[in-house]
Structures are given as C-alpha cells and as structure tokens.
Design a protein around this motif. Sequence first.
Motif, mmCIF file in Angstrom:
data_model
loop_
_atom_site.group_PDB
_atom_site.id
_atom_site.type_symbol
_atom_site.label_atom_id
_atom_site.label_comp_id
_atom_site.label_asym_id
_atom_site.label_seq_id
_atom_site.Cartn_x
_atom_site.Cartn_y
_atom_site.Cartn_z
ATOM 1 N N GLY A 129 0.614 -1.143 -0.048
ATOM 2 C CA GLY A 129 -0.077 -0.172 0.104
ATOM 3 C C GLY A 129 0.866 1.174 0.146
ATOM 4 O O GLY A 129 0.464 2.501 -0.262
ATOM 5 N N LEU A 130 2.125 1.129 0.485
ATOM 6 C CA LEU A 130 2.957 2.397 0.320
ATOM 7 C C LEU A 130 3.242 2.730 -1.071
ATOM 8 O O LEU A 130 3.649 3.866 -1.406
ATOM 9 C CB LEU A 130 4.180 2.003 1.293
ATOM 10 C CG LEU A 130 4.163 1.912 2.766
ATOM 11 C CD1 LEU A 130 5.578 1.443 3.182
ATOM 12 C CD2 LEU A 130 3.687 3.281 3.076
ATOM 13 N N ALA A 131 3.354 1.885 -2.095
ATOM 14 C CA ALA A 131 3.592 2.014 -3.490
ATOM 15 C C ALA A 131 2.395 2.051 -4.345
ATOM 16 O O ALA A 131 1.275 1.710 -4.196
ATOM 17 C CB ALA A 131 4.594 0.864 -3.817
ATOM 18 N N ASP A 132 2.932 2.753 -5.565
ATOM 19 C CA ASP A 132 2.021 2.973 -6.626
ATOM 20 C C ASP A 132 1.666 1.607 -7.434
ATOM 21 O O ASP A 132 0.978 1.381 -7.962
ATOM 22 C CB ASP A 132 2.230 4.017 -7.604
ATOM 23 C CG ASP A 132 2.304 5.124 -6.841
ATOM 24 O OD1 ASP A 132 0.937 5.896 -6.508
ATOM 25 O OD2 ASP A 132 3.356 5.993 -6.440
ATOM 26 N N SER A 133 3.042 0.976 -7.753
ATOM 27 C CA SER A 133 3.080 -0.406 -8.057
ATOM 28 C C SER A 133 4.180 -1.222 -7.555
ATOM 29 O O SER A 133 5.032 -0.799 -6.902
ATOM 30 C CB SER A 133 3.477 -0.292 -9.918
ATOM 31 O OG SER A 133 4.485 0.512 -9.903
#
Length: 353
Positions: free
Chosen positions: A188-192
């Motif tokens: 969830g911290l990342a966009d991908s």
Amino acid sequence: MRDSDRLLSGARPATVREKLAELSAAAPVDLMPDFYGDGPVRQLEERVAGLLGAEAAVFFPTGTMAQQVAIRYGAEVTGRTAVALHQLGHQEMHEHRAYADLTGLRAVHPTGAPRNPTAAELTTLAEPVGTVVFELPMRDAGFVLPTWAELSDACTAARGLGARVHFDGARIWESAPYLGRDLPEIAGLADSTYVSFYKSLGGLSGAALTGSAAFVAYARTWRHRYGGQLFQQWPAALTALTGLERELPRIPDYVRHAKVIAGAFAELPGAQVFPRPPHTNQFRVWLPYPAARLNEAVLAMARDEKVWFAGGWQDTAVPGQAMAEVSVLAPALEWTARDVIEIGLRLSDRVQM
C-alpha cells in the motif's frame, strides 16, 4: 546438490518428471489451459491482487519485462524521463540497463550507500524523476531492508516530489517479518509492486505487477508490445499458485531460522556474516579461503557425505576471501546451530587438505 540427503542452502532441484507430477497434482481434472491469459493465469492474477490488497494484477513471463513497463508508465504519466534507481538495484545490475536502451530513460542515483534511499536523500535530488524504485530487500547490498519508518518516510518524500513509487518486490514475501507489517500494508505504500513466483515460491517462472486498474490495463497493453502475450502460460501459473499455497505460509519460519543459521556461521573461524541478524531468509557469508577451493570442497562433501553446505562461492576484493549467499528454505529447518558449526568445520578441513 541433487543427490544430497541434507541441504543447508537452497532447495533440491526437481526433475522434469517431478515437475510434471506437481503440475498434475495442482490441476483440477476439468481445468482448461489458459489462452492468452485467461483460466489459471487469471486466477493467479486475482490471487496476487488479493494478497497485496491491490485493485488489480497482471502476469508477466519475466520480472525484467514487468519492471520496464512499470517505470515506463511512471515516465509517461509524469512527463519525466529520469527514474531514481540504486546503483546496486536489479535494473542496473541484472537487466542490462533495459530501462535506458529500450525505454530511453535516464537513471538518477539518490545514494551510493548499500541500502535503499532515505527521505532526506530523495528530497535533495538534483532533478525531477518520474518513478522512485525501492528494492525489497536489496539483494546486491546483502538482502538488506529499511525499517518500516524509513520506508514510509521515503515513500512520502517521493510522492512529495511528484514521483510514483515502485517496489521491486521480487522477494517481498520474505520482507514482511522484518518490516513488521502484512503484505497489503507494505504494498500500500507503493503505486505499483512487482513480485516474483520462482525466487522463493518455487514456481517455474513468471512475475506479476500490481497496482491500480488503470496501471494494470496499461501494463497489459505494453506486455503485448514487449512480446509477453504468450499463447499459453498455465504451467508457470499453476506452479505459482502452488507456491502461494504451500511455500508462502512457511516463509516466516525460514526467516526466523535464518537467524539461527547465520549465528552459527559466525562461529566458524574467520567467518563474517552480513547482515547479522539477517533481515530475511537470505544473507551473505565470507570465509577466509579462495572460492575455487571452497567450491571444490563443497562438491567433494556432497559426493562423499551426501551433505550440501553452501555453494556458489565467489572471490572478493580481499585476496584469499570468498563470499556466498545462503538461502534458508525448507531443508535448512532440519539443521541446528551445532550442525552448521560441525559440518562447517569439516568443510574447512577439506579446504585445507
């Protein structure tokens, strides 16, 4: 390694017949092969999206292809042709700089330290970047991870710069215990996020990208353009699903036991271990012998004692000192610290003969 009764590092390679039997056992009688990504491939994508708490996921035949698509997307949506990569990251070390030669992007290196970049380092970048890549864990720095606070702050800093965050999560499965969060919270911290199905899970091959529905739709189009829209990929998908079912729940045990194994290695004369304790189920060890002699001794021990210790020794910049990577998987759970020390001493005796 194949004929050894006991393995400390890695897992016994399966024969083609064994892999075929595994596929047969994993497939329901009425399961049809995929045709251009439906069937078991679609099941795998849905499973991975659920595990990482993402809107969607898309299967790729290789991680190298998947990562190029992810950072290409960042360049297109931000209009920025620079990407923040580490000099020890997978894109620089193991992908022949495909991001530059195929996509025309330029790398910006936030730090030269052997770890992922910090928030402070990202805020002082000399130019705007479209994507900031974090490798979890950073393999060529010794399988090291940031703390949860460090990673969270760095991701926040990257977004503050207007950049996308991409996780090279080939080994994200074994990163969760150290970070102290579950997979959806980490991803969830990342966009991908990119994940691998063969490094820890024992699949034949393959990878996936997760993210928003818009990102995954873009990734599907570029997968086809990169030549990754294969007619059938059901063997890779089935072994990946099997790995998620059988291996993923055991990874926390591997991570815990790696601390025992690493501590025992550190007791061997002249040995060095990094990181200590390990952040994941993998770590690096150095012994004060040339790599050729160590590899010969490992093979001799496997032949004579049916014990596989740790292979793939490589010479280092320090003369007479070699390094190997140790992967603690299911076979290593049977090893005690005393086993490692006793057999390690026998290996040293063989090297010195």
